[in-house]
Design a protein around this motif. Structure first.
Motif, short mmCIF file in Angstrom:
data_model
loop_
_atom_site.label_atom_id
_atom_site.label_comp_id
_atom_site.label_asym_id
_atom_site.label_seq_id
_atom_site.Cartn_x
_atom_site.Cartn_y
_atom_site.Cartn_z
N GLY A 30 4.43 19.31 2.98
CA GLY A 30 5.14 18.85 4.16
C GLY A 30 4.87 17.38 4.47
O GLY A 30 5.79 16.63 4.82
N PHE A 31 3.63 16.96 4.32
CA PHE A 31 3.28 15.57 4.58
C PHE A 31 4.00 14.62 3.62
O PHE A 31 4.45 13.54 4.01
N VAL A 32 4.12 15.03 2.36
CA VAL A 32 4.80 14.17 1.39
C VAL A 32 6.29 14.12 1.68
O VAL A 32 6.92 13.05 1.63
N LEU A 33 6.89 15.26 1.99
CA LEU A 33 8.32 15.29 2.31
C LEU A 33 8.63 14.43 3.53
O LEU A 33 9.72 13.86 3.63
N GLU A 34 7.67 14.32 4.44
CA GLU A 34 7.85 13.50 5.65
C GLU A 34 7.55 12.03 5.39
O GLU A 34 7.73 11.19 6.28
N GLY A 35 7.06 11.70 4.18
CA GLY A 35 6.72 10.32 3.87
C GLY A 35 5.36 9.90 4.37
O GLY A 35 5.03 8.71 4.36
N ARG A 36 4.54 10.83 4.80
CA ARG A 36 3.23 10.51 5.37
C ARG A 36 2.11 10.60 4.34
O ARG A 36 0.98 10.18 4.62
N ALA A 37 2.39 11.15 3.18
CA ALA A 37 1.46 11.16 2.05
C ALA A 37 2.24 10.74 0.81
O ALA A 37 3.44 11.00 0.70
N GLY A 38 1.56 10.05 -0.10
CA GLY A 38 2.24 9.54 -1.28
C GLY A 38 2.49 10.58 -2.34
O GLY A 38 3.39 10.44 -3.16
N GLY A 39 1.68 11.62 -2.36
CA GLY A 39 1.81 12.69 -3.34
C GLY A 39 0.81 13.78 -3.06
O GLY A 39 -0.07 13.63 -2.19
N MET B 183 0.83 -1.19 0.00
CA MET B 183 0.00 0.00 0.00
C MET B 183 0.87 1.25 0.00
O MET B 183 1.87 1.32 0.70
N THR B 184 0.47 2.22 -0.81
CA THR B 184 1.13 3.51 -0.77
C THR B 184 0.42 4.42 0.21
O THR B 184 -0.73 4.18 0.59
N ALA B 185 1.10 5.47 0.62
CA ALA B 185 0.48 6.44 1.52
C ALA B 185 -0.63 7.18 0.78
O ALA B 185 -0.62 7.26 -0.44
N PRO B 186 -1.60 7.74 1.51
CA PRO B 186 -2.71 8.43 0.84
C PRO B 186 -2.24 9.68 0.12
O PRO B 186 -1.20 10.26 0.43
N ILE B 187 -3.03 10.10 -0.85
CA ILE B 187 -2.75 11.31 -1.61
C ILE B 187 -3.37 12.51 -0.87
O ILE B 187 -4.50 12.44 -0.38
N ALA B 188 -2.61 13.59 -0.79
CA ALA B 188 -3.10 14.82 -0.16
C ALA B 188 -3.73 15.71 -1.22
O ALA B 188 -3.05 16.14 -2.16
N LEU B 189 -5.02 15.97 -1.11
CA LEU B 189 -5.75 16.83 -2.04
C LEU B 189 -5.94 18.20 -1.41
O LEU B 189 -6.53 18.32 -0.33
N THR B 190 -5.44 19.24 -2.07
CA THR B 190 -5.48 20.58 -1.47
C THR B 190 -6.84 21.26 -1.66
O THR B 190 -7.67 20.82 -2.46
N LEU B 191 -6.99 22.35 -0.95
CA LEU B 191 -8.23 23.13 -0.97
C LEU B 191 -8.51 23.75 -2.34
O LEU B 191 -9.64 23.72 -2.83
N GLY B 192 -7.47 24.32 -2.98
CA GLY B 192 -7.74 25.14 -4.16
C GLY B 192 -8.43 26.42 -3.74
O GLY B 192 -8.55 26.73 -2.55
N ASP B 193 -8.89 27.20 -4.71
CA ASP B 193 -9.66 28.40 -4.34
C ASP B 193 -11.02 27.96 -3.82
O ASP B 193 -11.78 27.30 -4.54
N PRO B 194 -11.36 28.31 -2.60
CA PRO B 194 -12.61 27.81 -2.01
C PRO B 194 -13.87 28.31 -2.70
O PRO B 194 -14.93 27.70 -2.57
#
Length: 331
Positions: A99-108, A1-12
């Protein structure tokens, strides 16, 4: 399993929140697992969601509820009416995701669309996501933008500058650097053993042997020669008006183009719905849907949505695909 993907807010105030909802509805049973860094107020109970404190919590909740790592918007959001007052939330979402990806806590990272002029009004110093991500990763100048779809992959050598500025800054060294980064990414993140790079010309008919411009001979040709000496599978320069035809595209894996629109016009014409923006040359995986904020159709989440989630779905799937390949190559 890979780490989860972090999806950003974008313009709300754009279609980002409703796309996050649509993506979870489409992927909840199949994956890839992702979590949304955004303001839960924007979800308006359109789907079940669960607040999480860390990326590691996303996996266990994903099939039942959209995992949300909360980022609070300072100002009440009205769909279709963006304000720079909410820029801090947009920026924080990107920073934390990286930051989460650089820490290895998110896959991308998959980034929802931002409005560059709205962020600029708040003092944001970068022309777009690509340059900001490079700064966060401390790799400024190494970032390379790829647009990828099932039909075509393109990489512009110059990116978010005027056409005049692009011509002034186009150099042999820059073409070589972009081609190297592209070749490496296609091997490490896309699983291609020997990627084929097609190099576009700059001028009509690729200069017609100097009659319509000499950049092919003085700038592009030397770059191709150097890359071939390094063992890369490169060819060109090709006339830009023919290299994107149905008969030409199967002969290469990626087209290296000289400026932004030379690359993006054919990609978006061929496959706007499935197009994905990928940033190469970074220590993280980053993808994004190949469209903007669509303020004109943004609707409150829970209302009927006119936003097409196809590109975001493709971006999330590609981020997971690339993350798996990169992880496999690093082991």
């Amino acid at each position: 399993m890979t780490a989860p993907i972090a999806l950003t807010l974008g313009d709300p105030a754009g279609i980002g929140p409703e796309l996050a909802v649509a993506a979870w509805q489409a992927l909840r049973n199949t994956g890839p697992v992702f979590f949304w860094l955004g303001d839960p107020v924007l979800l308006n109970n359109a789907v079940p969601f669960r607040l999480i404190e860390k990326p590691e919590d996303a996996e266990q909740t994903f099939s039942d509820a959209l995992p949300v790592l909360p980022i609070t918007c300072p100002i009440l959001v009205t769909p279709g009416q963006p304000t720079s007052d909410n820029a801090p939330a947009v920026i924080e979402s990107i920073e934390r995701a990286v930051g989460f990806v650089l820490e290895g806590r998110a896959g991308g990272v998959t980034t929802n669309p931002i409005a560059k002029h709205i962020l600029a009004a708040s003092g944001f110093a970068y022309p777009g996501h690509t340059e900001f991500l490079a700064a966060l990763c401390q790799t400024t100048g190494q970032e390379v933008m790829m647009l990828a779809s099932p039909q075509l992959k393109v990489v512009p050598v110059t990116i978010h500058v005027s056409l005049r500025r692009a011509l002034e800054t186009l150099t042999t060294d820059r073409i070589i650097a972009v081609a190297r980064a592209t070749h490496s990414a296609l091997q490490n993140d896309f699983g291609l053993v020997s990627p084929r790079l097609a190099i576009a010309g700059l001028n009509p008919h690729a200069g017609e042997e100097g009659l319509m411009g000499t950049e092919e001979q003085t700038i592009i040709g030397p770059a191709i020669a150097q890359l071939k000496n390094e063992g890369l599978c490169v060819s060109g320069p090709y006339p830009p008006d023919t290299m994107f035809s149905a008969t030409a595209r199967p002969k290469y894996d990626v087209a290296i183009c000289m400026y932004h629109d030379q690359a993006l016009i054919p990609l978006k014409t061929l496959d706007m719905a499935e197009g994905v923006n990928v940033t190469l040359g970074l220590p993280i995986i980053r993808t994004s849907p190949d469209h903007g904020t669509a303020f004109d159709i943004a609707a409150p989440v829970g209302s009927a949505s006119r936003a097409d989630p196809s590109s975001l779905l493709a971006a999330l799937r590609l981020a997971d695909f690339m993350s798996q390949h990169r992880r496999g190559n690093s082991q």
